[in-house]
Design an enzyme around this catalytic site. Structure first.
Site, PDB file in Angstrom:
ATOM      1  N   ASP A 142      -6.864  -1.019   5.887  1.00  0.00           N
ATOM      2  CA  ASP A 142      -6.764  -0.748   4.455  1.00  0.00           C
ATOM      3  C   ASP A 142      -8.097  -1.087   3.788  1.00  0.00           C
ATOM      4  OD1 ASP A 142      -5.529  -0.788   1.642  1.00  0.00           O
ATOM      5  OD2 ASP A 142      -3.764  -0.461   2.899  1.00  0.00           O
ATOM      6  N   HIS A 172      -5.728  -2.942  -3.022  1.00  0.00           N
ATOM      7  CA  HIS A 172      -4.659  -2.250  -2.306  1.00  0.00           C
ATOM      8  C   HIS A 172      -4.269  -2.987  -1.022  1.00  0.00           C
ATOM      9  CE1 HIS A 172      -2.755   0.989   0.090  1.00  0.00           C
ATOM     10  NE2 HIS A 172      -2.339   1.432  -1.088  1.00  0.00           N
ATOM     11  N   ASN A 263       2.143  10.534  -1.015  1.00  0.00           N
ATOM     12  CA  ASN A 263       2.670  10.501  -2.383  1.00  0.00           C
ATOM     13  C   ASN A 263       2.546  11.849  -3.087  1.00  0.00           C
ATOM     14  OD1 ASN A 263       3.123   7.766  -1.999  1.00  0.00           O
ATOM     15  ND2 ASN A 263       1.182   7.163  -2.908  1.00  0.00           N
ATOM     16  N   SER A 326       2.589   3.553   0.162  1.00  0.00           N
ATOM     17  CA  SER A 326       1.769   2.412   0.612  1.00  0.00           C
ATOM     18  C   SER A 326       2.582   1.131   0.596  1.00  0.00           C
ATOM     19  CB  SER A 326       0.566   2.224  -0.311  1.00  0.00           C
ATOM     20  OG  SER A 326      -0.507   3.036   0.073  1.00  0.00           O
TER      21      SER A 326
END
Length: 645
Positions: A142, A172, A263, A326
């Site tokens: 990430d 994130h 998404n 996520s």
């Protein structure tokens, strides 16, 4: 740490939309383009390294090299027979929502945030069963992970070109990591697998964007460092053969890969790498266990998990709420960690099958494009009921503190699979056992003080020896030592009295041994004097006996003197008397030889004369002999003599 609250104070907008296929913007320059060159063999690799291309990255487990090259060089590489293919260095982005809602601590006094997402997946049942992800290694590929009081980072690596630090500069990765492994420390949030070993693999930049080169490097690092699970809350709409090969390679090495479906909304294709069969694709659900509106769906979706309004750790020691696949993905990765801890021998293939037993089927019966096999939901097993039984037994042992209950609880605890919860139960039992051991030792010392026997003392000493060093052990040992001294004194007195009465060497030696063990003092001195008197008396008796034997050197006197000498302790006196006695024995032996010759002569005369007078005289001579074969023979000859009438 200061108290934290759920009051919204900041809204940070992050660019997490998915980018189309093409080179990553920051990597472009006028002199060339970034590509991934996949080679067939060693010759192909050497061709790439010897070309005009600038090598950006070589991979340990992948037959590929990331380079920057001009169009002509790229063309030449594509035409080389030892090169399998060449791919553009496509971009990836974090699969999160458009913003995070950062939470701060200026008004409320609560230390914990509500986590609606934990109830639907029933993870608290897993925690009660002692499952915390302990021993499971999870790589979070990430934007890195930022230091946070609610997180423990086992290590990491940066695949990002602009920094060697795996510290998160976006937020994130830290958010994802908290969902997986935030500590259960009484404040902030609770991670699903709080004792999993989380590794920060930085492949995304401060904007939440990255490229194929970095993602491949992160996967390659995960293989090298033996990760059990890889969480990839990122994706792209662009298929990639080398990425496909990379995740397949990791899967073949036993790694379980979990990725966000994307998404882009219902009906849009599942993003890569989630779309590959070797990767577990996760869609997102909302508070009503419905499909989240942003969640990408498709046949590749394998499981679903909570993904809306998820509170987790964030930059600068803050917490934040975010939504996206996520956020759903780390729920699944963490649940896999719990299942792996529960069944550590299971392979990644078996874990995927096991997860099918730990879901609630939503939507269409069976697997569907929205929820896959269903939303993850921990299902208790026999091991869980075994833990509950063991915990109850421990509680009972803590209440009763009896050895029977302690032993019963310990047996049940020993049958549990290894886990942090099992260790905690063992520690509680050890504490109860420690109390029990102290009580047992006290009881046995009291018994030793009452009965004052060697058996009760030995039993008490064994109980004291089990205790750890400390005040209890020290005080009990002092009390027992007093009993030991009493018994030692009593035994010494009894043995000295026995030695005084018998005057035997064995009794004297036994008494001396007992007296020697006594501590210095008047009692020991007194007993030693009494014992010395016994030794002195024995010496006097021996001297008198030897003198008598010297005056009259008979066998009887020599034997009596020898018995007296034998009672003496080794030393000069005994040696001197023994020498004198040996001379007596020698003299007595010579006298005995003379008596034998005299007896032989008289027996022979009796055999010849056959008179009563001769036989009587011979019998008198034989009677004076010591018992021996010679005396027996002479007596037989004499018995055969029949005097004349």
């Amino acid at each position: 740490m200061q108290n934290v609250s759920c009051k919204l104070v900041i809204s940070v907008t992050l660019f997490f939309s998915f980018l189309a296929i093409g080179p990553f913007a920051h990597a472009q320059n006028s002199s060339g383009k970034e590509v991934i060159v996949v080679y067939k063999n060693k010759a192909g690799k050497e061709t790439v390294l010897d070309s005009d291309a600038e090598v950006e990255q070589q991979y340990k487990h992948l037959p590929a090299v990331a380079v920057t090259a001009d169009q002509e060089t790229v063309k030449e590489l594509k035409q080389d027979p030892d090169i399998l293919y060449v791919e553009n260095n496509v971009s990836f982005t974090a699969a999160g929502s458009t913003d995070f809602k950062v939470l701060t601590d200026d008004t409320e006094d609560t230390e914990n945030f509500e986590q609606w997402n934990l109830e639907p997946i029933q993870v608290k049942q897993a925690w009660k069963a002692g499952l915390t992800g302990k021993g499971v290694k999870i790589a979070v590929i990430d934007s890195g992970i930022s230091p946070h009081e609610d997180l423990s980072i086992a290590g990491g690596f940066s695949a990002a070109s602009y920094t060697s630090s795996y510290k998160d500069d976006n937020g994130h990765g830290t958010h994802v990591a908290g969902i997986i492994g935030a500590k259960h420390n009484g404040y902030g949030i609770n991670g699903i697998a709080p004792e999993a070993q989380i590794y920060a693999v930085k492949a995304l930049d401060q904007n939440g964007s990255g490229d194929l080169q970095s993602l491949l490097q992160g996967i390659d690092w995960s293989i090298t460092h033996g990760m059990d699970i890889v969480n990839m809350s990122l994706g792209t709409t662009s298929d990639s053969q080398i990425l496909h090969n990379a995740v397949d390679k990791a899967y073949e090495q036993g790694i379980l890969l979990v990725a966000a479906s994307g998404n882009d909304g219902n009906g849009k294709p599942v993003n890569y790498p989630a779309a590959y069969s070797s990767v577990v694709a996760v869609s997102a659900t909302n508070e009503k266990n419905q499909l989240a509106g942003f969640s990408t769906t498709g046949d590749e979706v394998e499981f679903s998990a909570p993904g809306t309004n998820i509170t987790s750790t964030y930059l600068h020691q803050y917490y934040a709420t975010g939504s996206g696949t996520s956020q759903a993905t780390p729920h699944a990765a963490a649940m896999f960690a719990l299942l792996l801890q529960r069944n550590p021998a299971e392979t990644n293939v078996q874990l995927r099958a096991e997860m099918k037993k730990n879901i609630i089927d939503l939507g269409t019966t069976g697997r569907d494009q929205h929820f896959g096999y269903g939303m993850i939901q921990y299902k208790a097993q026999k091991a869980d009921s075994a833990y509950a039984e063991a915990e109850q037994a421990v509680k009972k042992a803590e209440q009763t503190k009896t050895q029977t209950d302690i032993d019963k609880a310990r047996k049940l605890v020993s049958q549990l699979p290894n886990s942090n919860a099992k260790t905690a139960l063992q520690k509680r039992l050890d504490k109860v056992q420690s109390f029990r051991n102290v009580k047992d030792a006290k009881d046995k010392v009291v018994k030793a003080q009452k009965y004052k026997t060697q058996q009760t003392v030995d039993t008490a000493q064994a109980a004291i020896n089990k205790l750890p060093n400390g005040t209890d052990k020290k005080n009990l040992q002092k009390r027992l030592n007093q009993v030991k001294r009493y018994i030692a004194s009593k035994q010494a007195k009894e043995k000295v009295a026995k030695a005084e009465k018998s005057k035997k060497k064995t009794d004297v030696n036994s008494a001396q041994s007992a007296v020697s063990k006594l501590p210095a003092g008047s009692e020991k001195t007194s007993l030693q004097k009494r014992l010395a008197k016994v030794k002195s008396t024995n010496l006097k008796t021996a001297k008198q006996s030897v003198s008598a034997a010297e005056k009259k050197s008979t066998h009887a006197n020599a034997a009596k003197a020898q018995s007296a000498v034998n009672q003496l302790q080794s030393g000069k006196d005994k040696t001197s008397l023994q020498k004198r006695l040996d001379k007596v024995k020698k003299k007595a032996a010579a006298a005995e030889v003379k008596k034998v010759e005299t007896a032989k002569a008289k027996v022979k005369k009796a055999e010849k004369a056959k008179t009563k007078k001769a036989k009587t005289s011979a019998q008198s001579a034989v009677n004076q002999l010591q018992k021996s074969n010679e005396k027996t023979k002479l007596q037989k000859r004499l018995n055969a003599v029949k005097p004349k009438k």
